[in-house]
Scaffold this active site. Structure first.
Site, mmCIF file in Angstrom:
data_model
loop_
_atom_site.group_PDB
_atom_site.id
_atom_site.type_symbol
_atom_site.label_atom_id
_atom_site.label_comp_id
_atom_site.label_asym_id
_atom_site.label_seq_id
_atom_site.Cartn_x
_atom_site.Cartn_y
_atom_site.Cartn_z
ATOM 1 N N HIS A 35 48.178 -28.822 -7.189
ATOM 2 C CA HIS A 35 49.302 -29.648 -6.731
ATOM 3 C C HIS A 35 50.639 -28.932 -6.893
ATOM 4 O O HIS A 35 51.609 -29.286 -6.233
ATOM 5 C CB HIS A 35 49.296 -30.981 -7.497
ATOM 6 C CG HIS A 35 50.070 -32.060 -6.803
ATOM 7 N ND1 HIS A 35 49.691 -32.608 -5.580
ATOM 8 C CD2 HIS A 35 51.224 -32.702 -7.140
ATOM 9 C CE1 HIS A 35 50.572 -33.531 -5.221
ATOM 10 N NE2 HIS A 35 51.517 -33.604 -6.146
ATOM 11 N N ASP A 92 43.879 -29.092 -4.761
ATOM 12 C CA ASP A 92 44.756 -30.163 -5.252
ATOM 13 C C ASP A 92 43.914 -31.380 -5.650
ATOM 14 O O ASP A 92 43.223 -31.954 -4.808
ATOM 15 C CB ASP A 92 45.740 -30.541 -4.127
ATOM 16 C CG ASP A 92 46.849 -31.461 -4.617
ATOM 17 O OD1 ASP A 92 46.637 -32.179 -5.611
ATOM 18 O OD2 ASP A 92 47.917 -31.468 -3.989
ATOM 19 N N SER A 118 55.502 -33.431 -2.893
ATOM 20 C CA SER A 118 54.722 -34.509 -3.497
ATOM 21 C C SER A 118 55.307 -35.878 -3.133
ATOM 22 O O SER A 118 55.293 -36.239 -1.965
ATOM 23 C CB SER A 118 54.650 -34.258 -5.009
ATOM 24 O OG SER A 118 53.748 -35.109 -5.622
HETATM 25 C C1 MLT Z 1 53.037 -40.238 -4.767
HETATM 26 O O1 MLT Z 1 53.002 -41.153 -5.542
HETATM 27 O O2 MLT Z 1 53.890 -40.101 -3.863
HETATM 28 C C2 MLT Z 1 51.970 -39.241 -4.919
HETATM 29 O O3 MLT Z 1 50.985 -39.719 -5.787
HETATM 30 C C3 MLT Z 1 52.500 -37.947 -5.384
HETATM 31 C C4 MLT Z 1 53.099 -38.066 -6.737
HETATM 32 O O4 MLT Z 1 52.385 -37.922 -7.732
HETATM 33 O O5 MLT Z 1 54.280 -38.328 -6.833
#
Ligand code: MLT
Length: 206
Positions: A186, A155, A105
């Site tokens: 996710h 996701d 992520s």
């Molecule tokens: C991010 O901010 O890198 C993406 O939205 C993934 C997350 O939720 O961290």
């Protein structure tokens, strides 16, 4: 040494592979160490904690909203993380070409930014639930850098188009990109782990 709170575990064999593990939003340097051990037993592990706090949750760079990144901060944080990897390589005597980033992520997104802005610090990358972090002014040349993108079909944060776009950008830069689709959202699943473990083993056997 560039200051990140981190965990370092040396590889079982000197000169062995190193997994740079990068947690998701709200994670820390300990979260993905067990994942690294499952993916490649005996590999060294370098696991920094992201320095940006969003309502108390560590991240690797700032975002303006969900999926909307603060690009200036992302560039700065990517440079800082790249310097940390270079310093850790000198201190612990490993080569950056032996480093495989494993990011989830937010961690996958900064790993993608490293590939696009500072590919000198990585030999390969496994990106779980990754988005396009940014479009660089000039595409880097990362010929035959192996990249696995393992994303979820359901996701809500990352669309199939976004995943394909990331793959296309990395391929235009020369990377050898494999995209694995998981029957999931996710969150990480067992299939992600198996897919990545087999992919990493195939690379090691080359
Ligand atoms: C991010 O901010 O890198 C993406 O939205 C993934 C997350 O939720 O961290």
């Amino acid at each position: 040494m560039s200051d990140f709170i981190h965990v370092f575990q040396p590889p079982a064999e000197p000169g062995g592979p190193i997994l740079l593990v990068l947690h998701g939003t709200g994670g820390n340097e300990h979260d993905l160490v067990p994942l690294a051990e499952m993916l490649m037993p005996g590999a060294g592990v370098l696991s920094p904690r992201g320095k940006v706090l969003e309502r108390g949750m560590p991240r690797f760079f700032r975002r303006l909203a969900e999926g909307v990144f603060d690009i200036e901060d992302l560039k700065l944080r990517t440079a800082e993380l790249a310097d940390f990897i270079t310093d850790a390589a000198a201190q612990h005597h490993f080569a950056t070409r032996d480093v495989t980033a494993v990011g989830f992520s937010n961690g996958a997104n900064i790993a993608g930014a490293l590939l696009l802005l500072r590919p000198d610090v990585l030999g390969a990358a496994v990106l779980f639930r990754a988005m396009v972090p940014l479009i660089p002014d000039t595409l880097p040349k990362i010929p035959s850098t192996p990249v696995l993108i393992s994303n979820g079909k359901m996701d809500p944060l990352v669309s199939a188009e976004e995943t394909e776009r990331l793959g296309a950008i990395l391929r235009s830069a020369g990377a050898e990109v494999a995209v694995a689709w998981q029957n999931s959202g996710h969150d990480l699943t067992e299939r992600d782990v198996t897919t990545a473990r087999e992919w990493l083993a195939r690379r090691q056997a080359r």
